[in-house]
Design a protein around this motif. Structure first.
Motif, short mmCIF file in Angstrom:
data_model
loop_
_atom_site.label_atom_id
_atom_site.label_comp_id
_atom_site.label_asym_id
_atom_site.label_seq_id
_atom_site.Cartn_x
_atom_site.Cartn_y
_atom_site.Cartn_z
N LEU A 200 6.82 13.74 -12.28
CA LEU A 200 7.97 14.22 -13.04
C LEU A 200 8.90 13.09 -13.46
O LEU A 200 9.35 13.04 -14.61
CB LEU A 200 8.74 15.27 -12.22
N PHE A 201 9.18 12.17 -12.55
CA PHE A 201 10.08 11.07 -12.91
C PHE A 201 9.44 10.14 -13.93
O PHE A 201 10.13 9.64 -14.83
CB PHE A 201 10.50 10.28 -11.67
N ASP A 202 8.14 9.91 -13.83
CA ASP A 202 7.45 9.07 -14.82
C ASP A 202 7.55 9.70 -16.21
O ASP A 202 7.74 8.99 -17.21
CB ASP A 202 5.99 8.88 -14.44
N LYS A 203 7.41 11.02 -16.27
CA LYS A 203 7.56 11.71 -17.56
C LYS A 203 8.98 11.54 -18.08
O LYS A 203 9.20 11.30 -19.28
CB LYS A 203 7.24 13.20 -17.40
N PHE A 204 9.95 11.69 -17.17
CA PHE A 204 11.35 11.48 -17.55
C PHE A 204 11.54 10.10 -18.15
O PHE A 204 12.17 9.94 -19.20
CB PHE A 204 12.26 11.67 -16.33
N LEU A 205 11.01 9.07 -17.49
CA LEU A 205 11.17 7.69 -17.97
C LEU A 205 10.55 7.49 -19.34
O LEU A 205 11.09 6.77 -20.19
CB LEU A 205 10.56 6.70 -16.97
N GLU A 206 9.39 8.11 -19.58
CA GLU A 206 8.75 8.00 -20.89
C GLU A 206 9.67 8.52 -21.99
O GLU A 206 9.86 7.89 -23.03
CB GLU A 206 7.43 8.78 -20.90
N TYR A 207 10.25 9.69 -21.75
CA TYR A 207 11.16 10.27 -22.74
C TYR A 207 12.45 9.45 -22.84
O TYR A 207 12.98 9.26 -23.94
CB TYR A 207 11.49 11.72 -22.37
N TYR A 208 12.93 8.96 -21.72
CA TYR A 208 14.15 8.15 -21.71
C TYR A 208 13.97 6.91 -22.58
O TYR A 208 14.84 6.55 -23.37
CB TYR A 208 14.49 7.75 -20.27
N LYS A 209 12.82 6.25 -22.45
CA LYS A 209 12.54 5.04 -23.22
C LYS A 209 12.36 5.34 -24.70
O LYS A 209 12.74 4.54 -25.56
CB LYS A 209 11.27 4.35 -22.68
N SER A 210 11.79 6.49 -25.01
CA SER A 210 11.48 6.80 -26.41
C SER A 210 12.68 7.36 -27.18
O SER A 210 12.75 7.27 -28.40
CB SER A 210 10.33 7.81 -26.49
N TYR A 211 13.63 7.93 -26.44
CA TYR A 211 14.74 8.61 -27.11
C TYR A 211 15.64 7.63 -27.86
O TYR A 211 16.12 7.91 -28.96
CB TYR A 211 15.57 9.41 -26.11
N SER A 212 15.89 6.46 -27.28
CA SER A 212 16.75 5.47 -27.91
C SER A 212 16.33 4.08 -27.44
O SER A 212 15.99 3.90 -26.28
CB SER A 212 18.22 5.72 -27.54
N LYS A 213 16.36 3.12 -28.34
CA LYS A 213 15.98 1.75 -27.99
C LYS A 213 17.19 0.90 -27.62
O LYS A 213 17.06 -0.28 -27.32
CB LYS A 213 15.24 1.10 -29.17
N ASN A 214 18.36 1.49 -27.65
CA ASN A 214 19.60 0.75 -27.42
C ASN A 214 19.66 0.21 -25.98
O ASN A 214 19.88 0.97 -25.04
CB ASN A 214 20.80 1.67 -27.70
N ASN A 215 19.43 -1.10 -25.83
CA ASN A 215 19.60 -1.76 -24.53
C ASN A 215 18.62 -1.27 -23.47
O ASN A 215 18.81 -1.51 -22.28
CB ASN A 215 21.04 -1.54 -24.03
N VAL A 216 17.55 -0.58 -23.88
CA VAL A 216 16.70 0.09 -22.90
C VAL A 216 15.95 -0.90 -22.02
O VAL A 216 15.77 -0.66 -20.81
CB VAL A 216 15.73 1.08 -23.60
N LYS A 217 15.51 -2.03 -22.56
CA LYS A 217 14.76 -3.00 -21.75
C LYS A 217 15.62 -3.55 -20.63
O LYS A 217 15.16 -3.69 -19.49
CB LYS A 217 14.24 -4.14 -22.64
N GLU A 218 16.87 -3.87 -20.93
CA GLU A 218 17.77 -4.41 -19.91
C GLU A 218 18.07 -3.36 -18.84
O GLU A 218 18.10 -3.67 -17.64
CB GLU A 218 19.06 -4.91 -20.54
#
Length: 237
Positions: A200-218
Motif C-alpha cells: 500500500l505504501f509503495d502504491k502511495f509513493l508511486e502516485y505521490y511522485k507522479s502527481y507533481s514534480k515540484n522538489n520531489v527528488k529532494e
C-alpha cells in the motif's frame, strides 16, 4: 452559542465536543491547560498551536485539499469550531473493516493510495506539514449523499472523497526534510496498522511522485535519509 454540547472524545492534548453551532453540526476542539507550565507560557504556546492549526486548514482550502470547514477560533476558551462530518469513516476503519471483506480489493486499495497521495502532495506543494499523517486522521465521505446503509455505502469509491483532519501538530515550512518526515510518519502508520497490505505504501509513493514534480527528488531523498535513521535506531534499540 452552542446547543447541546456533548463530549465526543478526550485525547492527550484536547477534548472534542459536538454541538449545533449556527444550526450546523459542529466539532469543537478545546485544548487543555498545561498546569506544569507557567500560565503565560502555556497561553502563548497554546495560541500559537491554535493559530498553526487554523492557518493550515485555511491553506489546505486554498490548495484544494478537502478539510472540515473552519467556523470560529476562540483563543480565550482555547477552542476551534469546525464542521462535523456526521456521515464519514476513517481510512483506518475503512481498510480494517471494509476492505478485508472484499475479495477483489486491488482497485479499492489503488483508490486509497491515490487519494491520499494527491492530498499529501498538494499539502507539500503548498508547504503544509501535517505532522501526524496516519489513516486515523483521514476521513472518507460521500461526494453525493446516498441512502445506502452499512459497508455498501463505502464500496462505491467513485462517490467518495478524502478529507484530511487533525492539524494539531501542523505547521508551514518549505523544508524538504520536514516533508520527508511526514512521509516517514505515514509509512510507519501503514506498517503498524495495515501490515496486511504491504504494497500500500509503495502504491502511495508511486502516485505521490507522479502527481507533481515540484522538489520531489529532494523530498524523497530526505525521506530515505529519515527512514535509514529510523531503522538504525530500531536496530540499536
Amino acid at each position: 452559542m452552542c446547543e447541546e454540547l456533548k463530549l465526543l472524545k478526550q485525547g492527550a492534548e484536547a477534548k472534542l465536543f459536538i454541538c449545533k453551532y449556527l444550526g450546523k453540526p459542529t466539532l469543537i476542539k478545546e485544548r487543555f491547560k498545561k498546569n506544569y507550565r507557567h500560565p503565560d507560557l502555556d497561553s502563548t504556546i497554546t495560541k500559537e498551536r491554535i493559530k498553526n492549526e487554523a492557518r493550515s486548514i485555511l491553506r489546505c482550502i486554498l490548495a484544494e485539499v478537502k478539510t472540515p470547514a473552519l467556523y470560529l477560533v476562540d483563543f480565550d476558551r482555547r477552542r476551534i469550531y469546525m464542521e462535523y462530518m456526521e456521515t464519514s469513516i476513517t481510512v483506518k476503519d475503512f481498510i480494517i473493516n471494509v476492505v478485508k471483506n472484499v475479495e477483489e480489493n486491488e482497485d479499492i486499495l489503488n483508490f486509497i493510495a491515490k487519494v491520499i497521495a494527491e492530498s499529501v502532495r498538494k499539502m507539500h506543494d503548498n508547504n503544509i506539514i501535517h505532522g501526524d499523517l496516519t489513516t486515523s486522521n483521514m476521513l472518507l465521505v460521500e461526494k453525493t449523499p446516498t441512502k445506502v446503509k452499512g459497508d455498501a455505502k463505502w464500496l462505491n469509491h467513485e462517490n467518495l472523497e478524502l478529507v484530511m483532519i487533525d492539524f494539531g501538530l501542523s505547521y508551514i515550512d518549505s523544508s524538504a526534510e520536514d516533508k520527508g518526515v511526514d512521509l516517514y510518519v505515514l509509512e510507519r502508520a501503514f506498517i503498524s496498522t495495515h501490515n496486511n497490505y504491504p504494497k500500500l505504501f509503495d502504491k502511495f509513493l508511486e502516485y505521490y511522485k507522479s502527481y507533481s514534480k515540484n522538489n520531489v527528488k529532494e523530498i524523497l531523498s530526505k525521506f530515505e535519509e529519515v527512514r535509514a535513521r529510523g531503522r538504525k535506531r530500531t536496530m540499536v534499540g
